[in-house]
Scaffold this active site. Sequence first.
Site, PDB file in Angstrom:
ATOM      1  N   GLY A  52      -1.062 -32.032 110.942  1.00  0.00           N
ATOM      2  CA  GLY A  52      -0.716 -33.442 111.021  1.00  0.00           C
ATOM      3  C   GLY A  52      -0.052 -33.671 112.371  1.00  0.00           C
ATOM      4  N   ASP A 241      -4.855 -38.687 115.357  1.00  0.00           N
ATOM      5  CA  ASP A 241      -4.356 -37.571 116.157  1.00  0.00           C
ATOM      6  C   ASP A 241      -4.261 -37.941 117.626  1.00  0.00           C
ATOM      7  OD1 ASP A 241      -5.528 -36.215 113.641  1.00  0.00           O
ATOM      8  OD2 ASP A 241      -4.224 -34.736 114.601  1.00  0.00           O
ATOM      9  N   LYS A 252      -9.197 -36.927 111.573  1.00  0.00           N
ATOM     10  CA  LYS A 252      -9.902 -35.886 110.836  1.00  0.00           C
ATOM     11  C   LYS A 252     -11.386 -36.209 110.654  1.00  0.00           C
ATOM     12  CE  LYS A 252      -8.647 -32.759 109.860  1.00  0.00           C
ATOM     13  NZ  LYS A 252      -8.862 -31.542 110.678  1.00  0.00           N
TER      14      LYS A 252
HETATM   15  O1  MRU Z   1      -6.258 -30.856 110.985  1.00  0.00           O
HETATM   16  P1  MRU Z   1      -5.060 -31.629 110.526  1.00  0.00           P
HETATM   17  O2  MRU Z   1      -4.737 -31.420 109.084  1.00  0.00           O
HETATM   18  O3  MRU Z   1      -3.879 -31.418 111.439  1.00  0.00           O
HETATM   19  O4  MRU Z   1      -5.491 -33.146 110.680  1.00  0.00           O
HETATM   20  C1  MRU Z   1      -4.581 -34.146 110.344  1.00  0.00           C
HETATM   21  C2  MRU Z   1      -5.124 -35.513 110.472  1.00  0.00           C
HETATM   22  O5  MRU Z   1      -6.247 -35.717 110.858  1.00  0.00           O
HETATM   23  C3  MRU Z   1      -4.179 -36.641 110.204  1.00  0.00           C
HETATM   24  O6  MRU Z   1      -4.866 -37.742 109.696  1.00  0.00           O
HETATM   25  C4  MRU Z   1      -3.508 -37.046 111.519  1.00  0.00           C
HETATM   26  O7  MRU Z   1      -2.892 -35.945 112.111  1.00  0.00           O
HETATM   27  C5  MRU Z   1      -2.527 -38.107 111.344  1.00  0.00           C
HETATM   28  S1  MRU Z   1      -1.087 -37.464 110.560  1.00  0.00           S
HETATM   29  C6  MRU Z   1       0.090 -38.577 110.281  1.00  0.00           C
END
Ligand code: MRU
Length: 364
Positions: A52, A241, A252
Amino acid sequence: MKVNGKDMRTIWVDNDVVKIIDQRFLPHELKIISLDTLEDARSAIADMKVRGAPCIGATAMYGLAVAVRNDPSDTSIKTAYDTLNASRPTAVNLKWAIDECIGALDGVDETKRADVLFKLSAKNCDDDVQMCSNIGDFGKTLLDEIAKHKNGEVINILTHCNAGWVATVDWGTAISPIYKAFNAGMNVHVWVDETRPRSQGARLTAWELEQHGVPYTVITDNSGGHLMQHGLVDICLVGTDRTTATGDVCNKIGTYLKALAAFDNGVPFYVCAPSNSIDWDMSDGLKEIPIEVRSGEQEVGWIMGRDEDGIIRRVTTMPDPAKTRNDAFDVTPRKYITGLITERGITNASRAGLLQLFPEKAIS
Ligand code: MRU
């Protein structure tokens, strides 16, 4: 937020030791581990013990603090910066966080460096909580508007991956408006995309909502469009991200498909974007944002879960050997995004919209 009735954050300091929740074991086990070295922090991020975007940023900052406590020399700082910067490529919060550290160390004597970074990390965590809380308050106003037309009927919100409190320090981004609405007594229900291959929706978002008592249903990643066609989704709320200065959003893998379905069905699609996930140096998300590619063999080929006897196992559903590919993120072009919810308010996904909220980022 609360875990088993007790307040928790994703990262904290206990007797000078940095602690995190090792999210790989959720929802089956709440495992807490320490970050004592640079390698601990690198591996926490790269191996997705934390994940995240905001939580990665907070971990990177504390990781640099820990590295500097162990060795405050200029060489050690450079090694720590480069190591952490390379640990995961897509979430821009990581680079933002370690750049803040380097800025704070300017002119600081070696003996005081660790102290400066630990204080900065603690402040960053508190600021992150406030940002996410603000996003929740602004996002809730959208749910209030929807409620006006629903005569007390349930408001159905679709979310992808996990942008809840375990993806941040607390509150979350996309789930924060839902917590705020639920806490205010609103009738909300969340469609939780499973989010293969690592199942952040099924494992983490579902666990969080369960802990807080928010009604939810886990759906397969391919269900959202169908639910939208049948009027079963009132709004989509997702995280980010990296958001470009022009409003393109990288999140994601699978977020883009949800945005397309929402666009086709006239369902509002909002991205909850704290300012430290905006990359003011990028303007074309598709061309410029680095997309992480993770091990397909490990993550697509295998899935982990609890069997009927309560034992945690990894199993595969594929022939051996099967070819796999595992792009971890995709980009949703701004034209499919109804709006961005930031800690300063809601705006349209465009450079002009973002600059209205963040005028200090305008290049003079
Ligand atoms: O691969 P991850 O689990 O780190 O991906 C996380 C996401 O895509 C979240 O939607 C994004 O980081 C926003 S978190 C508030």
